[in-house]
Structure formats: C-alpha cells, structure tokens
Design an enzyme around this catalytic site. Sequence first.
Site, PDB file in Angstrom:
ATOM      1  N   VAL A  95       0.874  -1.180   0.000  1.00  0.00           N
ATOM      2  CA  VAL A  95       0.000   0.000   0.000  1.00  0.00           C
ATOM      3  C   VAL A  95       0.911   1.230   0.000  1.00  0.00           C
ATOM      4  CG1 VAL A  95      -1.808   1.263   1.207  1.00  0.00           C
ATOM      5  CG2 VAL A  95      -1.804  -1.253   1.256  1.00  0.00           C
ATOM      6  N   HIS A  99       3.212   4.004   6.044  1.00  0.00           N
ATOM      7  CA  HIS A  99       2.646   3.428   7.268  1.00  0.00           C
ATOM      8  C   HIS A  99       3.735   2.734   8.066  1.00  0.00           C
ATOM      9  CE1 HIS A  99       2.149   0.573   3.922  1.00  0.00           C
ATOM     10  NE2 HIS A  99       2.382  -0.387   4.791  1.00  0.00           N
TER      11      HIS A  99
HETATM   12  P1  5GP Z   1       2.666  -3.151   3.342  1.00  0.00           P
HETATM   13  O1  5GP Z   1       2.850  -4.519   2.751  1.00  0.00           O
HETATM   14  O2  5GP Z   1       2.307  -2.129   2.289  1.00  0.00           O
HETATM   15  O3  5GP Z   1       3.797  -2.720   4.230  1.00  0.00           O
HETATM   16  O4  5GP Z   1       1.459  -3.291   4.351  1.00  0.00           O
HETATM   17  C1  5GP Z   1       0.136  -3.092   4.012  1.00  0.00           C
HETATM   18  C2  5GP Z   1      -0.661  -3.631   5.163  1.00  0.00           C
HETATM   19  O5  5GP Z   1      -1.996  -3.149   5.033  1.00  0.00           O
HETATM   20  C3  5GP Z   1      -0.742  -5.163   5.190  1.00  0.00           C
HETATM   21  O6  5GP Z   1      -0.231  -5.641   6.440  1.00  0.00           O
HETATM   22  C4  5GP Z   1      -2.223  -5.459   5.027  1.00  0.00           C
HETATM   23  O7  5GP Z   1      -2.667  -6.539   5.813  1.00  0.00           O
HETATM   24  C5  5GP Z   1      -2.877  -4.136   5.463  1.00  0.00           C
HETATM   25  N1  5GP Z   1      -4.145  -3.868   4.802  1.00  0.00           N
HETATM   26  C6  5GP Z   1      -4.428  -3.992   3.471  1.00  0.00           C
HETATM   27  N2  5GP Z   1      -5.687  -3.602   3.226  1.00  0.00           N
HETATM   28  C7  5GP Z   1      -6.230  -3.220   4.423  1.00  0.00           C
HETATM   29  C8  5GP Z   1      -7.507  -2.718   4.817  1.00  0.00           C
HETATM   30  O8  5GP Z   1      -8.423  -2.531   4.015  1.00  0.00           O
HETATM   31  N3  5GP Z   1      -7.686  -2.446   6.129  1.00  0.00           N
HETATM   32  C9  5GP Z   1      -6.698  -2.633   7.063  1.00  0.00           C
HETATM   33  N4  5GP Z   1      -6.993  -2.339   8.320  1.00  0.00           N
HETATM   34  N5  5GP Z   1      -5.476  -3.092   6.726  1.00  0.00           N
HETATM   35  C10 5GP Z   1      -5.236  -3.380   5.434  1.00  0.00           C
END
Ligand code: 5GP
Length: 111
Positions: A95, A99
Amino acid sequence: MSDCLFCKIVAGSIPSETVYEDEHCRVFRDIQPKAPVHLLMIPKKHIENLDDLKPEDAAVASHMLLTIPRIAKQQGLDDGYRVVTNNGEGGGQEVFHLHFHILGGGALHSL
Ligand code: 5GP
Ligand code: ZN
C-alpha cells in the site's frame, strides 16, 4: 489521492478499527495481523513512503515517531514491540501510503 486505500481510511469511506487519531495521524488494526497486536500508523496527509518525505513533512514524521511509544503503552505492549516500514516494491510495500507497522503482544523472531 482518490484511489489510495489508506486515504479512504483517513476519510472514513473505508471502515477501520481505529485505536488512535489526532490532527496528523491515525492508528488502526491491520486487517491481516501478523502478531497478536498489529497496528498501522499512517499520516493523514498522502505521503507514499520514506522516499516521498519532504522537508516540510518533518513535523508530521517526528510527531508520528514520538507518538508510537504512547500508542504501544496504551495497547499494553509493555514487553516491547517492533516498528517496521516497508519502502518500495523491493521492500515489500503493498500500500503506497506511508505506514508504520507496530507489532507486539507475543514473541517476535529476531530479524
Ligand atoms: P505493506 O505490505 O504495504 O507494508 O502493508 C500493508 C498492510 O496493510 C498489510 O499488512 C495489510 O494486511 C494491510 N491492509 C491492506 N488492506 C487493508 C484494509 O483494508 N484495512 C486494514 N486495516 N489493513 C489493510
Ligand atoms: Zn493515501
């Protein structure tokens, strides 16, 4: 960023289990937790990742880092916790809205 998932969470058009919010950031539970406590802290402003941070974002960035320990305490992570930010595709970022993963509540394997 109208097509950004986390901007939609900030706007409230996608629901989230929010545990903390202030003028600069929001903290909510990850939908697919990788630890007993798995939170995501995001800036309300759309910033893609660390590479996209600008000098004018310094106040938001430092505010977020200074707020993490307070959230961790609130969530009972007294034994310690891990903070991770995936940066770019090669870093496992899915995403593209900055974050910080805040993980804890159980034994975490060492990196
Ligand atoms: P990344 O891989 O980009 O560091 O982490 C993205 C995080 O966002 C993942 O741990 C995934 O589980 C979380 N995530 C993806 N979609 C959603 C959502 O719609 N709601 C929430 N609360 N978390 C999400
Ligand atoms: Zn966004």
